[in-house]
Design a protein around this motif. Structure first.
Motif, mmCIF file in Angstrom:
data_model
loop_
_atom_site.group_PDB
_atom_site.id
_atom_site.type_symbol
_atom_site.label_atom_id
_atom_site.label_comp_id
_atom_site.label_asym_id
_atom_site.label_seq_id
_atom_site.Cartn_x
_atom_site.Cartn_y
_atom_site.Cartn_z
ATOM 1 N N PRO A 178 -11.135 4.913 12.373
ATOM 2 C CA PRO A 178 -12.112 5.826 12.985
ATOM 3 C C PRO A 178 -11.482 6.756 14.027
ATOM 4 O O PRO A 178 -11.868 7.931 14.134
ATOM 5 C CB PRO A 178 -13.124 4.871 13.642
ATOM 6 N N ALA A 179 -10.520 6.256 14.793
ATOM 7 C CA ALA A 179 -9.851 7.108 15.783
ATOM 8 C C ALA A 179 -9.036 8.191 15.089
ATOM 9 O O ALA A 179 -9.033 9.357 15.523
ATOM 10 C CB ALA A 179 -8.953 6.257 16.672
ATOM 11 N N ALA A 180 -8.345 7.837 14.014
ATOM 12 C CA ALA A 180 -7.567 8.833 13.271
ATOM 13 C C ALA A 180 -8.475 9.917 12.716
ATOM 14 O O ALA A 180 -8.128 11.112 12.713
ATOM 15 C CB ALA A 180 -6.799 8.147 12.141
ATOM 16 N N VAL A 189 -16.271 -2.103 18.782
ATOM 17 C CA VAL A 189 -14.884 -2.039 19.247
ATOM 18 C C VAL A 189 -14.112 -0.880 18.618
ATOM 19 O O VAL A 189 -13.427 -0.136 19.334
ATOM 20 C CB VAL A 189 -14.167 -3.384 18.998
ATOM 21 N N PRO A 190 -14.185 -0.662 17.276
ATOM 22 C CA PRO A 190 -13.466 0.499 16.724
ATOM 23 C C PRO A 190 -13.924 1.814 17.343
ATOM 24 O O PRO A 190 -13.108 2.701 17.626
ATOM 25 C CB PRO A 190 -13.803 0.441 15.222
ATOM 26 N N GLN A 191 -15.229 1.928 17.558
ATOM 27 C CA GLN A 191 -15.753 3.154 18.168
ATOM 28 C C GLN A 191 -15.256 3.295 19.606
ATOM 29 O O GLN A 191 -14.926 4.397 20.050
ATOM 30 C CB GLN A 191 -17.280 3.150 18.132
ATOM 31 N N ASP A 192 -15.202 2.181 20.339
ATOM 32 C CA ASP A 192 -14.711 2.232 21.715
ATOM 33 C C ASP A 192 -13.236 2.635 21.761
ATOM 34 O O ASP A 192 -12.814 3.397 22.642
ATOM 35 C CB ASP A 192 -14.896 0.873 22.391
ATOM 36 N N ILE A 193 -12.452 2.114 20.813
ATOM 37 C CA ILE A 193 -11.037 2.487 20.749
ATOM 38 C C ILE A 193 -10.898 3.976 20.465
ATOM 39 O O ILE A 193 -10.084 4.673 21.079
ATOM 40 C CB ILE A 193 -10.309 1.653 19.674
ATOM 41 N N TRP A 243 -11.794 5.883 23.618
ATOM 42 C CA TRP A 243 -10.743 5.748 24.622
ATOM 43 C C TRP A 243 -9.545 6.635 24.283
ATOM 44 O O TRP A 243 -9.001 7.328 25.151
ATOM 45 C CB TRP A 243 -10.306 4.301 24.723
ATOM 46 N N LEU A 244 -9.143 6.605 23.010
ATOM 47 C CA LEU A 244 -7.998 7.423 22.604
ATOM 48 C C LEU A 244 -8.315 8.904 22.736
ATOM 49 O O LEU A 244 -7.469 9.699 23.162
ATOM 50 C CB LEU A 244 -7.604 7.082 21.159
ATOM 51 N N ALA A 245 -9.543 9.270 22.356
ATOM 52 C CA ALA A 245 -9.923 10.686 22.469
ATOM 53 C C ALA A 245 -9.994 11.136 23.925
ATOM 54 O O ALA A 245 -9.766 12.305 24.232
ATOM 55 C CB ALA A 245 -11.266 10.919 21.779
ATOM 56 N N THR A 246 -10.289 10.197 24.839
ATOM 57 C CA THR A 246 -10.395 10.534 26.252
ATOM 58 C C THR A 246 -9.032 10.689 26.908
ATOM 59 O O THR A 246 -8.793 11.624 27.684
ATOM 60 C CB THR A 246 -11.202 9.454 27.002
ATOM 61 N N TYR A 247 -8.120 9.779 26.591
ATOM 62 C CA TYR A 247 -6.828 9.756 27.281
ATOM 63 C C TYR A 247 -5.695 10.382 26.471
ATOM 64 O O TYR A 247 -4.607 10.606 27.017
ATOM 65 C CB TYR A 247 -6.463 8.312 27.636
ATOM 66 N N ILE A 248 -5.915 10.612 25.200
ATOM 67 C CA ILE A 248 -4.903 11.261 24.364
ATOM 68 C C ILE A 248 -5.526 12.523 23.802
ATOM 69 O O ILE A 248 -6.562 12.457 23.120
ATOM 70 C CB ILE A 248 -4.423 10.321 23.238
ATOM 71 N N ASP A 249 -4.910 13.652 24.059
ATOM 72 C CA ASP A 249 -5.564 14.922 23.741
ATOM 73 C C ASP A 249 -4.985 15.663 22.552
ATOM 74 O O ASP A 249 -5.359 16.801 22.295
ATOM 75 C CB ASP A 249 -5.538 15.842 24.972
ATOM 76 N N SER A 250 -4.088 15.047 21.802
ATOM 77 C CA SER A 250 -3.527 15.751 20.642
ATOM 78 C C SER A 250 -3.217 14.759 19.528
ATOM 79 O O SER A 250 -2.892 13.590 19.791
ATOM 80 C CB SER A 250 -2.257 16.505 21.024
ATOM 81 N N PRO A 251 -3.288 15.208 18.272
ATOM 82 C CA PRO A 251 -2.952 14.326 17.144
ATOM 83 C C PRO A 251 -1.521 13.811 17.215
ATOM 84 O O PRO A 251 -1.246 12.670 16.822
ATOM 85 C CB PRO A 251 -3.165 15.226 15.923
ATOM 86 N N LEU A 308 -0.470 9.938 17.135
ATOM 87 C CA LEU A 308 0.398 9.363 16.114
ATOM 88 C C LEU A 308 1.605 8.674 16.743
ATOM 89 O O LEU A 308 2.045 7.622 16.253
ATOM 90 C CB LEU A 308 0.844 10.445 15.139
ATOM 91 N N LEU A 309 2.149 9.234 17.811
ATOM 92 C CA LEU A 309 3.253 8.567 18.508
ATOM 93 C C LEU A 309 2.813 7.214 19.046
ATOM 94 O O LEU A 309 3.518 6.203 18.900
ATOM 95 C CB LEU A 309 3.758 9.451 19.655
ATOM 96 N N THR A 310 1.621 7.195 19.663
ATOM 97 C CA THR A 310 1.095 5.945 20.206
ATOM 98 C C THR A 310 0.860 4.924 19.102
ATOM 99 O O THR A 310 1.223 3.742 19.232
ATOM 100 C CB THR A 310 -0.223 6.212 20.960
#
Length: 427
Positions: free
Chosen positions: A349-351, A301-305, A308-316, A320-322
């Motif tokens: 892991p997403a960070a 699940v952490p890896q999937d999150i 997902w974030l890397a796919t739909y969110i393209d900037s740090p 961070l806003l999300t």
């Protein structure tokens, strides 16, 4: 995952304890998670047998002893001595005392309980509306986590694998920033709330802050002032680990209380009992959260999150806003320590994928979730402060909005100015 978090929300709405909620969610979905009871049976013990977590009940006991022995009142009397000549001084005293108690208890709620119970009647005598006093003490209680040592940061460091000493160092500037923002709000509001912008003068006085000779106040507060010096000096001087510093601080509080006869046997019993109940409840939550997080990790699940974030969110910055919005919502509905244990391993892991320093990210998570202590329904700081000032929660809202806005400004600086937390890396 929708079913998992749906079940969690259902159990929380029904009033199930947090520890039971985490355990039941996994137990009811063992088939879909692909885990067994025998495979999870040793996880609770493994989670709470972690050496850094020993610091939690020790810091709890230190704070209880400080409060029960009267040393907390002595710290506030010292702050009163140093700041009493300033206009609207008692608001500044409250913020300073909260910072000092935070350096002892490591807990926001414990800081509000210790400081609020002493300053609330004193501020009422000086002309402050009780609802304003409750708003100020509940907000200043956030410094209980930002001023090291911090129990939520101990939990984050232990579960994510980040240096706890570095986390403590990283909170220095954020704590100072939040304190300054709260002081600015007090400076503005006190001019409107007090008659002629001045506190009512107290002649003679009684209670914990009665006017005593300055030399007597300094002498009485010396042992209390030395406690955070011993704790933080030992950590930052490289002499002790945070856990060892917690043990030394606890022994110091016991020794001073006995030597100065500040507490009797019943007081000791109350302190140990309160610390044992609070500390054990946190450890039980940690044990059950460990089962939940292990099930999440086994199911990627952490890896999937992170993917997902890397796919739909393209900037740090967007990430961070999300994260800020999500964590503020989580802090509104969940207790801080449980939220740290849940969200830390899921989001770290997403960070890392976005190149965000784990120390910086830990401060972002802790501060966001602490602000949740000012937002009902899980607004523990508000309830404790309201009880101490004997006011209704609704009466606090007009004043609380100012402090909440200040906290959000501080959170924005902490989030988007990495130097605010990673300053020690540039020395």
């Amino acid at each position: 995952m929708a079913l998992t978090f749906g079940l969690m929300a259902l159990f929380l709405v029904l009033g199930a304890p947090l520890a039971a909620t985490f355990g039941l969610v996994v137990f009811l979905q063992m088939g879909s998670f692909g885990v067994s009871i025998s495979g999870l049976s040793n996880i609770p013990y493994e989670e709470i047998s972690s050496y850094p977590l020993v610091a939690i009940p020790l810091f709890m006991l230190t704070g209880e002893l400080m409060n029960c022995s009267g040393m907390a009142a002595q710290l506030i009397a010292l702050a009163d001595l140093m700041l009493r000549r300033i206009r609207a001084a008692f608001g500044y005293i409250t913020v300073a005392a909260s910072a000092m108690m935070g350096a002892i208890t490591g807990s926001s709620v414990a800081t509000v309980a210790a400081v609020g119970g002493i300053v609330s009647p004193e501020m009422a005598k000086r002309g402050y509306p009780p609802a304003y006093t409750a708003s100020l003490t509940s907000s200043a209680g956030l410094l209980g986590v930002l001023v090291p040592p911090s129990i939520p940061l101990i939990l984050y460091g232990a579960t994510v694998g980040v240096s706890i000493s570095q986390l403590f160092t990283a909170t220095m500037l954020p704590a100072l920033l939040m304190a300054v923002l709260f002081l600015v709000v007090h400076a503005v509001l006190s001019r409107r709330l007090l008659k002629n912008g001045q506190e009512t003068r107290i002649e003679g006085g009684a209670g914990p802050l009665e006017r005593r000779p300055p030399s007597r106040i300094l002498l009485n507060s010396l042992s209390a002032v030395l406690l955070p010096v011993v704790i933080l000096g030992g950590i930052y001087g490289g002499i002790m680990t945070p856990t060892e510093a917690a043990a030394v601080g606890c022994l110091y509080a016991v020794a001073v209380s006995l030597a100065r006869r500040l507490i009797d046997r019943r007081g000791f019993a109350r302190s140990f009992r309160a610390a044992a109940i609070t500390g054990s409840s946190i450890l039980v939550i940690i044990a059950m959260t460990g089962i939940f997080n292990r099930a999440m990790v086994l199911n990627q699940v952490p890896q999937d999150i992170a993917v997902w974030l890397a796919t739909y969110i393209d900037s740090p910055i967007a990430f961070l806003l999300t994260v800020n919005v999500v964590l503020l919502l989580v802090g509104t509905f969940m207790e801080t320590n449980a939220s740290i244990l849940l969200m830390g391993p899921l989001l770290a892991p997403a960070a890392e994928r976005f190149g965000i320093d784990p120390v910086h990210f830990g401060i972002i998570i802790a501060t966001n979730l602490e602000i949740g202590l000012l937002t009902p329904p899980m607004a523990a700081n508000l309830y404790v402060a309201a009880r101490a000032a004997k006011v209704r929660l609704g009466d606090m809202l007009p004043y609380l909005g100012w402090f909440f806005a200040a906290a959000l400004i501080g959170q924005a600086v902490i989030t988007f100015v990495p130097f605010a937390t990673l300053w020690f890396r540039y020395l």
